[in-house]
Design a protein around this motif. Structure first.
Motif, PDB file in Angstrom:
ATOM      1  N   GLU A   1      14.738   7.603 -74.409  1.00 13.46           N
ATOM      2  CA  GLU A   1      13.707   7.225 -73.590  1.00 13.46           C
ATOM      3  C   GLU A   1      12.639   8.169 -73.254  1.00 13.46           C
ATOM      4  N   THR A   2      11.562   7.824 -73.589  1.00 18.11           N
ATOM      5  CA  THR A   2      10.360   9.106 -73.598  1.00 18.11           C
ATOM      6  C   THR A   2       9.496   8.393 -72.044  1.00 18.11           C
ATOM      7  N   TYR A   3       9.124   9.399 -71.494  1.00 16.90           N
ATOM      8  CA  TYR A   3       8.542   9.257 -70.229  1.00 16.90           C
ATOM      9  C   TYR A   3       6.820   9.432 -70.509  1.00 16.90           C
TER      10      TYR A   3
ATOM     11  N   GLU B   1      23.268   6.723 -69.164  1.00 17.08           N
ATOM     12  CA  GLU B   1      22.135   7.323 -68.983  1.00 17.08           C
ATOM     13  C   GLU B   1      22.014   8.807 -69.386  1.00 17.08           C
TER      14      GLU B   1
ATOM     15  N   TRP C   1       9.139   4.900 -68.205  1.00 16.44           N
ATOM     16  CA  TRP C   1      10.269   5.399 -69.190  1.00 16.44           C
ATOM     17  C   TRP C   1      10.058   4.412 -70.352  1.00 16.44           C
TER      18      TRP C   1
ATOM     19  N   ALA D   1      11.924  13.540 -71.701  1.00 19.87           N
ATOM     20  CA  ALA D   1      12.475  12.393 -72.696  1.00 19.87           C
ATOM     21  C   ALA D   1      14.083  12.569 -72.061  1.00 19.87           C
ATOM     22  N   ARG D   2      14.977  11.476 -72.377  1.00 11.87           N
ATOM     23  CA  ARG D   2      16.439  11.330 -71.905  1.00 11.87           C
ATOM     24  C   ARG D   2      17.130  10.278 -72.713  1.00 11.87           C
TER      25      ARG D   2
END
Length: 473
Positions: free
Chosen positions: A381-383, A422, A389, A361-362
């Protein structure tokens, strides 16, 4: 040769001792600050040897600045706070107020032996106290109904293979005015302001115009335009630019995610980066792993795990006005200790907890551009392997708990966005010398001159949405 080795060893030992000495005085000051002993900390730094004060000018400035910002946040006396509460709730008792303080519904600090309340504490009380919940529920339902309109509007357009739909062309003017005489005439002001970056949802980004020469950021996760201007006596210094970009709504429903999901490639550098630590606000510990495992209750599918984390945060931590981020040591810990969090704080909590389960996650943030609701905003955002993403708006999800839109913001985001960041806490480009006004995020801008940072009270910025037009495809 022997003498050279001896000298080299002495230099290494001297360097190590200097590092230890630096670490020692910094830890002493931070300890004083945690205990609210600000005057003692300030006096201690003033008494440091001149060589240390010169070498550590920026660090000392930063520590002093954080204490100044805490003082700005905690400006309400207990008597003033109680009087404000009584204006809305005349029947309130001392026992209720004491309980609210114990339960962290009223945030306060002891600074230099005196109690001070957080300047937003009374307003936050009406969002946090169970006794006042009904007043907030009406506002929450109104927010939900408004956001549901945006969802229904987007669903009128078919999605492409990436889940993108409802493309819009957005034109924005951003400007920043530094107060007259904030710095002496003739001094150069250095200004950083937000700019969108290209990703799956944002394309065709263009600077339309600017009133000064612009330098675009290079290599920073905070995407900015940089300008300089010379201050004139008695006049504010104005910085302005207009830009445009295309943006889409994106949502992938849980059923589709489950169908497309593949096992993670745990050896990839990207996987390791986005499941690891990013101090000070994303720190994976045994405690965060234990909490995350407790929340997911034995679930092993990453899509369902992330959804459980999202729902748990939404139901556990209500929104409340936040302190300055630069004054908080670790955001998720702050949320758990105080029982509430704003958009950025719960986003960081979500990122930390899902990373604790091995789900990448980011951070992402910028501005929300909803009609009559233009403001700073943070999300994540979750990958998911096999999908990529996927946007996750933890804060917006709180307004949808228990509704048909409960899962929308878990794996989706509406079109009214301008993403410019980001990650958190990255260096600005060109690099800034002094501590930023916002050390975690970046939305209103940053300003400094050769003698230090200029805080929010010396300048103002504004984002104006000139147009949002549907794009025919």
């Amino acid at each position: 040769m022997k003498n050279f080795r001896t000298i080299l060893l002495l230099l290494v030992m001297l360097s190590a001792s200097l590092v230890m000495a630096q670490s020692s005085w910094v830890s002493q000051v931070e300890g004083m600050m945690e205990r609210g002993e600000f005057k003692k900390a300030e006096k201690f730094m003033q008494s440091l040897p001149k060589k240390v004060r010169v070498a550590e000018e920026v660090r000392i400035d930063s520590l002093n600045t954080i204490m100044t910002r805490i003082r700005k946040d905690f400006t309400m006396t207990p008597d003033s706070g109680i009087n404000l509460i009584k204006e809305k709730m005349p029947e309130v008792t001392d026992q209720q107020i004491a309980k609210w303080k114990r339960d962290k519904k009223i945030e306060y600090m002891i600074i230099d032996g005196q109690e001070w309340w957080f300047r937003k504490s009374v307003r936050n009380l009406w969002l946090l106290a169970d006794e006042l919940k009904e007043d907030h529920d009406a506002d929450k339902m109104e927010t939900y109904n408004t956001r549901r309109k945006y969802y229904l509007e987007a669903m009128q357009s078919p999605a492409d293979e990436n889940g993108l739909r409802d493309w819009r062309h957005i034109n924005i003017t951003f400007y920043l005015d530094v107060n007259a005489d904030a710095v002496p005439a003739g001094e150069t002001l250095r200004v950083w302001m937000p700019f969108p970056y290209e990703n799956l949802r944002q394309k065709n980004i263009k600077l339309e115009s600017s009133n000064r020469d612009v330098t675009f950021s290079q290599g920073s996760k905070h995407h900015t335009v940089y300008m300089e201007g010379v201050a004139e006596k008695g006049k504010p210094t104005h910085f302005e630019y207009t830009f445009s970009y295309d943006v889409a709504e994106r949502h992938i429903c849980q059923q589709d995610l489950l169908a497309m999901l593949e096992p993670y490639n745990t050896d990839s550098p990207e996987y390791k980066e986005f499941t690891g630590d990013y101090p000070p606000h994303i720190v994976i510990t045994d405690d965060t792993r234990a909490l995350a495992r407790e929340i997911v209750e034995g679930e092993t599918n990453p899509v369902l795990q992330a959804s459980k984390i999202f729902d748990w945060i939404s139901m556990t931590y209500p929104w409340a006005g936040a302190r300055e981020y630069s004054t908080i040591k670790n955001m998720p810990e702050y949320v758990m200790a105080n029982g509430h969090g704003d958009c950025g704080q719960v986003a960081l909590m979500y990122i930390t907890l899902v990373r604790s389960l091995g789900i990448p996650a980011r951070w992402e943030s910028g501005w929300m551009l909803h009609p009559d609701e233009v403001n700073w905003h943070d999300w994540a955002e979750t990958y998911f392997e096999g999908i990529g993403w996927v946007p996750t708006d933890q804060s917006f999800g709180r307004s949808a708990v228990g509704t048909p839109m409960n899962s929308y913001y878990t794996t989706g985001i509406d079109v009214y966005r301008m993403a410019s960041n980001e990650a958190i806490g990255d260096k600005l480009s060109p690099e800034k010398k002094y501590i930023r006004s916002e050390t975690v995020d970046f939305q209103p801008g940053e300003v400094e001159w050769r003698k230090g940072n200029l805080y929010y009270d010396t300048w103002k910025s504004h984002l104006i949405v000139n147009s949002i037009d549907k794009i025919k495809r």
